[in-house]
Design a protein around this motif. Structure first.
Motif, PDB file in Angstrom:
ATOM      1  N   VAL A 121       0.843  -1.210   0.000  1.00  0.00           N
ATOM      2  CA  VAL A 121       0.000   0.000   0.000  1.00  0.00           C
ATOM      3  C   VAL A 121       0.872   1.251   0.000  1.00  0.00           C
ATOM      4  N   ARG A 122       1.979   1.255   0.757  1.00  0.00           N
ATOM      5  CA  ARG A 122       2.865   2.418   0.757  1.00  0.00           C
ATOM      6  C   ARG A 122       3.449   2.661  -0.632  1.00  0.00           C
ATOM      7  N   ALA A 123       3.864   1.588  -1.304  1.00  0.00           N
ATOM      8  CA  ALA A 123       4.397   1.759  -2.666  1.00  0.00           C
ATOM      9  C   ALA A 123       3.326   2.280  -3.611  1.00  0.00           C
ATOM     10  N   ALA A 124       2.098   1.788  -3.455  1.00  0.00           N
ATOM     11  CA  ALA A 124       1.014   2.250  -4.324  1.00  0.00           C
ATOM     12  C   ALA A 124       0.681   3.716  -4.066  1.00  0.00           C
ATOM     13  N   ILE A 125       0.746   4.137  -2.807  1.00  0.00           N
ATOM     14  CA  ILE A 125       0.457   5.543  -2.484  1.00  0.00           C
ATOM     15  C   ILE A 125       1.509   6.461  -3.101  1.00  0.00           C
ATOM     16  N   SER A 126       2.785   6.071  -3.058  1.00  0.00           N
ATOM     17  CA  SER A 126       3.840   6.909  -3.669  1.00  0.00           C
ATOM     18  C   SER A 126       3.665   6.989  -5.173  1.00  0.00           C
ATOM     19  N   GLU A 127       3.300   5.873  -5.841  1.00  0.00           N
ATOM     20  CA  GLU A 127       3.051   5.913  -7.275  1.00  0.00           C
ATOM     21  C   GLU A 127       1.822   6.751  -7.589  1.00  0.00           C
ATOM     22  N   ALA A 128       0.791   6.657  -6.740  1.00  0.00           N
ATOM     23  CA  ALA A 128      -0.420   7.460  -6.972  1.00  0.00           C
ATOM     24  C   ALA A 128      -0.123   8.942  -6.844  1.00  0.00           C
ATOM     25  N   GLN A 129       0.766   9.336  -5.950  1.00  0.00           N
ATOM     26  CA  GLN A 129       1.118  10.745  -5.796  1.00  0.00           C
ATOM     27  C   GLN A 129       1.787  11.279  -7.066  1.00  0.00           C
ATOM     28  N   ALA A 130       2.702  10.458  -7.634  1.00  0.00           N
ATOM     29  CA  ALA A 130       3.369  10.892  -8.867  1.00  0.00           C
ATOM     30  C   ALA A 130       2.387  10.957 -10.021  1.00  0.00           C
ATOM     31  N   ASP A 131       1.522   9.953 -10.153  1.00  0.00           N
ATOM     32  CA  ASP A 131       0.554   9.949 -11.248  1.00  0.00           C
ATOM     33  C   ASP A 131      -0.459  11.069 -11.099  1.00  0.00           C
ATOM     34  N   ARG A 132      -0.785  11.454  -9.863  1.00  0.00           N
ATOM     35  CA  ARG A 132      -1.736  12.557  -9.669  1.00  0.00           C
ATOM     36  C   ARG A 132      -1.173  13.855 -10.249  1.00  0.00           C
ATOM     37  N   ASN A 133       0.112  14.105 -10.024  1.00  0.00           N
ATOM     38  CA  ASN A 133       0.714  15.315 -10.572  1.00  0.00           C
ATOM     39  C   ASN A 133       0.751  15.280 -12.096  1.00  0.00           C
ATOM     40  N   ALA A 134       1.022  14.080 -12.684  1.00  0.00           N
ATOM     41  CA  ALA A 134       1.029  13.965 -14.144  1.00  0.00           C
ATOM     42  C   ALA A 134      -0.346  14.235 -14.727  1.00  0.00           C
ATOM     43  N   VAL A 135      -1.396  13.668 -14.119  1.00  0.00           N
ATOM     44  CA  VAL A 135      -2.755  13.900 -14.623  1.00  0.00           C
ATOM     45  C   VAL A 135      -3.131  15.360 -14.486  1.00  0.00           C
ATOM     46  N   LEU A 136      -2.757  15.969 -13.391  1.00  0.00           N
ATOM     47  CA  LEU A 136      -3.078  17.386 -13.206  1.00  0.00           C
ATOM     48  C   LEU A 136      -2.403  18.233 -14.261  1.00  0.00           C
ATOM     49  N   GLY A 137      -1.169  17.838 -14.683  1.00  0.00           N
ATOM     50  CA  GLY A 137      -0.481  18.576 -15.745  1.00  0.00           C
ATOM     51  C   GLY A 137      -1.210  18.463 -17.067  1.00  0.00           C
ATOM     52  N   PHE A 138      -1.727  17.287 -17.403  1.00  0.00           N
ATOM     53  CA  PHE A 138      -2.482  17.121 -18.649  1.00  0.00           C
ATOM     54  C   PHE A 138      -3.755  17.938 -18.625  1.00  0.00           C
ATOM     55  N   LEU A 139      -4.419  17.967 -17.455  1.00  0.00           N
ATOM     56  CA  LEU A 139      -5.702  18.662 -17.394  1.00  0.00           C
ATOM     57  C   LEU A 139      -5.532  20.172 -17.466  1.00  0.00           C
ATOM     58  N   THR A 140      -4.464  20.708 -16.944  1.00  0.00           N
ATOM     59  CA  THR A 140      -4.254  22.172 -16.953  1.00  0.00           C
ATOM     60  C   THR A 140      -3.530  22.641 -18.207  1.00  0.00           C
ATOM     61  N   GLN A 141      -3.070  21.774 -19.145  1.00  0.00           N
ATOM     62  CA  GLN A 141      -2.374  22.176 -20.384  1.00  0.00           C
ATOM     63  C   GLN A 141      -3.381  22.696 -21.391  1.00  0.00           C
ATOM     64  N   PRO A 142      -3.087  23.831 -22.088  1.00  0.00           N
ATOM     65  CA  PRO A 142      -4.030  24.359 -23.089  1.00  0.00           C
ATOM     66  C   PRO A 142      -4.240  23.355 -24.212  1.00  0.00           C
ATOM     67  N   GLU A 143      -5.430  23.349 -24.779  1.00  0.00           N
ATOM     68  CA  GLU A 143      -5.790  22.389 -25.808  1.00  0.00           C
ATOM     69  C   GLU A 143      -5.053  22.640 -27.114  1.00  0.00           C
ATOM     70  N   SER A 144      -4.665  23.931 -27.412  1.00  0.00           N
ATOM     71  CA  SER A 144      -3.959  24.247 -28.661  1.00  0.00           C
ATOM     72  C   SER A 144      -2.585  23.621 -28.686  1.00  0.00           C
ATOM     73  N   GLU A 145      -1.936  23.547 -27.511  1.00  0.00           N
ATOM     74  CA  GLU A 145      -0.608  22.955 -27.467  1.00  0.00           C
ATOM     75  C   GLU A 145      -0.680  21.478 -27.757  1.00  0.00           C
ATOM     76  N   THR A 146      -1.730  20.883 -27.370  1.00  0.00           N
ATOM     77  CA  THR A 146      -1.877  19.458 -27.611  1.00  0.00           C
ATOM     78  C   THR A 146      -2.065  19.175 -29.085  1.00  0.00           C
ATOM     79  N   SER A 147      -2.852  19.996 -29.808  1.00  0.00           N
ATOM     80  CA  SER A 147      -3.103  19.751 -31.226  1.00  0.00           C
ATOM     81  C   SER A 147      -1.896  20.091 -32.078  1.00  0.00           C
ATOM     82  N   GLU A 148      -1.024  21.030 -31.640  1.00  0.00           N
ATOM     83  CA  GLU A 148       0.136  21.388 -32.425  1.00  0.00           C
ATOM     84  C   GLU A 148       1.236  20.344 -32.358  1.00  0.00           C
ATOM     85  N   GLN A 149       1.149  19.410 -31.467  1.00  0.00           N
ATOM     86  CA  GLN A 149       2.188  18.400 -31.351  1.00  0.00           C
ATOM     87  C   GLN A 149       2.149  17.422 -32.515  1.00  0.00           C
ATOM     88  N   ALA A 150       1.062  17.353 -33.283  1.00  0.00           N
ATOM     89  CA  ALA A 150       0.956  16.422 -34.413  1.00  0.00           C
ATOM     90  C   ALA A 150       1.704  16.991 -35.610  1.00  0.00           C
TER      91      ALA A 150
END
Length: 580
Positions: A73-102
């Motif tokens: 459970v401790r290992a899962a909590i540490s991985e969840a903390q890192a993944d939470r920050n990654a998901v938050l970064g995707f959600l707060t990134q502007p949509e235009s930057e995402t489409s220009e990457q193609a």
């Protein structure tokens, strides 16, 4: 000729038969258990070892399980903390930057339709690698039917109670719950742990509602490891219990074998083998026990030898004195007979003295005869003159010899004889003497009441019971009454003038036939003496066709004890056969 048809047993009879066999088996096991000291020690050791090993095994298993799950459970909590920050970064990134990457327009057009949540889910799926590591589900409270998950995870893996707890917690707080995990490619759920947290969207005004991210970690590997560890603990614990039982068996064997040898030696010593001794090995407690046993056996053999010599001297003395007294007694008897015959010519005092001397000489002769008979039994010189006779005739002769004495005491005989002959091989002279002694004893102690003489017989034995209704016997006197010169009440004067050896000689006569002479009595209810003899000379007597306790007494006891309609005891109802 057709064989008879075998009768089928009913289910109730089958169940009763099984119960009887089970009771017999349990009884045999109990007897073996309580007779074997080694078996009891080994069984006790095994039971205690099983309890101790089971308690320790459960405690260790709980500690190991708790440690493994907490680390996971401790290992899962540490991985969840890192993944939470990654998901938050995707959600707060502007949509235009995402489409220009193609690189080309077609790909851009295709990616432009993807939401930030789907892109975050794909990124987390790549980080997790496989469902065996963990899965992720992202949900929004404002979108009830929509979710984003990785590796075929089903949304029902996150119960509503878990979502409610996550939404109540503050943003960024991680909590864990043990829940079943459901996958689209598996039929059965997998036990796992879910780590839930609510995203902090205060810095992203374009996001609508509260987003929740759930990390679902399967615990199937840990469960397999714990199951293997549990099996290992069971195997090791079983081996440890067997090892302790073997050690207990070896240790107790070192103690039990000398004790068993001592028991066997004691049994042989009790059977008359006075030269039995134990081997003394070493200087421990068991060796000292063997030495003490040998010393006791030697002292016992010496004392028995001394007593045998003393008894032999006493028997020889009684025999010699009895024989030596017969010669002067014959002379005195001749002179007494002359005086007795001429007593009418004497004055009254001399005539009375002649009568008293005649009576006492008859008693003296009877006592000498009894002493000689006892000495023959003590010397082992008594023999039987066996002949096949009807017990009823022997009883009638004994009663006829006792009629005159019964009339003087106003006593009547009540004879209860079977209608058919009761043939048995016996020495009629000795049996008749037994019955006369029993009848004389009943007349003396019957207080003038009727004496009941009963004859019974079955296939193996015959019996005669003499019942009086006089003073009876006190508890414990039923065995003492056959001792030599014993009297129940020393202050009570003899009315017949016996020698005190009649019942002792009667018992010796019965034992010489291989039979029993037993007594029963109760104060105020009289007494009963029962003579039981085998029909065939030399056969073993296993039971008596007459009960030792009179049936009417048994009926009264049943009435008083059960407060119901009086019935005959089983011994009386089936012919009264008693076992010794």
């Amino acid at each position: 000729m057709a064989s008879p048809k075998k009768r089928r047993r009913t289910p109730r009879q089958v169940v009763r038969g099984i119960r009887r066999r089970a009771r017999r088996g349990a009884g045999r096991l109990r007897r073996v258990f309580w007779r074997s000291l080694q078996l009891r020690v080994v069984t006790s050791t095994m039971v205690i070892s099983i309890v101790v090993v089971a308690v320790l095994g459960v405690f260790l298993m709980q500690q190991i399980q708790q440690s493994v799950l907490e680390s996971r459970v401790r290992a899962a909590i540490s991985e969840a903390q890192a993944d939470r920050n990654a998901v938050l970064g995707f959600l707060t990134q502007p949509e235009s930057e995402t489409s220009e990457q193609a690189a080309d327009p077609g790909e851009a057009a295709q990616r432009s339709g993807d939401s930030p949540l789907s892109q975050a889910t794909e990124a987390l799926a790549q980080r997790a690698g496989s469902a065996s590591r963990y899965s992720v589900i992202i949900r929004n409270a404002n979108l009830p039917g929509e979710f984003f998950g990785t590796t075929n995870i089903e949304p029902k893996s996150v119960p509503e109670r878990v979502r409610a707890e996550v939404l109540k917690n503050e943003a960024g707080k991680n909590d864990s719950w043990f829940v079943p995990l459901y996958y689209a490619d598996r039929e059965e759920p997998v036990r796992g742990v879910v780590i839930g947290t609510r995203l902090d969207t205060t810095g992203a005004p374009q996001l609508v509602g509260d987003y929740e991210i759930y990390h679902l970690v399967p615990l199937d590997r840990e469960e397999k490891m714990l199951a293997s560890l549990q099996q290992m603990l069971i195997v090791v614990g079983s081996g440890l219990v067997l090892l302790l039982a073997a050690i207990a068996s070896l240790v107790t064997r070192q103690v039990v074998i000398p004790v068993r040898l001592a028991r066997q030696a004691a049994e042989r010593l009790a059977s008359g083998k006075l030269d039995e001794r134990l081997k003394v090995r070493g200087e421990d407690d068991l060796a000292r026990l063997a030495a003490s046993f040998n010393e006791m056996a030697a002292n016992l053999a010496l004392k028995i030898h001394q007593l045998e010599e003393l008894s032999q001297v006493q028997r020889q003395f009684v025999s010699d004195v009895s024989h030596e007294l017969r010669t002067p007694l014959t002379t005195v008897r001749m002179a007494a007979d002359l005086l007795y015959d001429a007593r009418e010519d004497f004055d009254p005092m001399a005539a009375r003295s002649a009568e008293l001397m005649q009576n006492q000489l008859e008693r003296f002769e009877s006592m000498l005869a009894d002493l000689l008979e006892i000495s023959r039994y003590d010397a082992g010189a008594a023999t039987l003159d066996v002949d096949s006779v009807d017990v009823r005739d022997v009883v009638l002769r004994a009663v006829a010899d006792s009629e005159a004495l019964a009339e003087r005491h106003a006593t009547r005989f009540d004879l209860r004889l079977p209608g058919e002959p009761c043939m048995a091989e016996m020495d009629s002279r000795r049996v008749e003497r037994i019955l006369r002694n029993l009848l004389f004893n009943a007349i003396e102690h019957g207080e003038g009441k009727d004496i009941v003489v009963t004859v019974g017989a079955d296939r193996d034995a015959v019996a005669v019971a003499v019942r009086d209704h006089g003073v009876g016997l006190k508890p414990g006197e039923e065995n003492m009454v056959f001792d030599r010169f014993w009297r129940a009440d020393p202050s009570r004067a003899r009315t017949i003038g016996g020698t005190g050896l009649g019942l002792a000689i009667s018992r010796e006569d019965a034992m010489l036939h291989g039979g029993w002479l037993q007594a029963w009595g109760t104060p105020g209810e009289g007494s009963q003496f029962r003579l039981s003899l085998p029909r065939t000379a030399g056969a073993e007597l296993r039971g008596s066709p007459l009960p030792l306790v009179p049936p009417e007494v048994e009926m009264r006891r049943t009435w008083r004890g059960q407060h119901m309609t009086p019935v005959l005891s089983p011994a009386s109802a089936d012919g009264g056969r008693d076992e010794e």
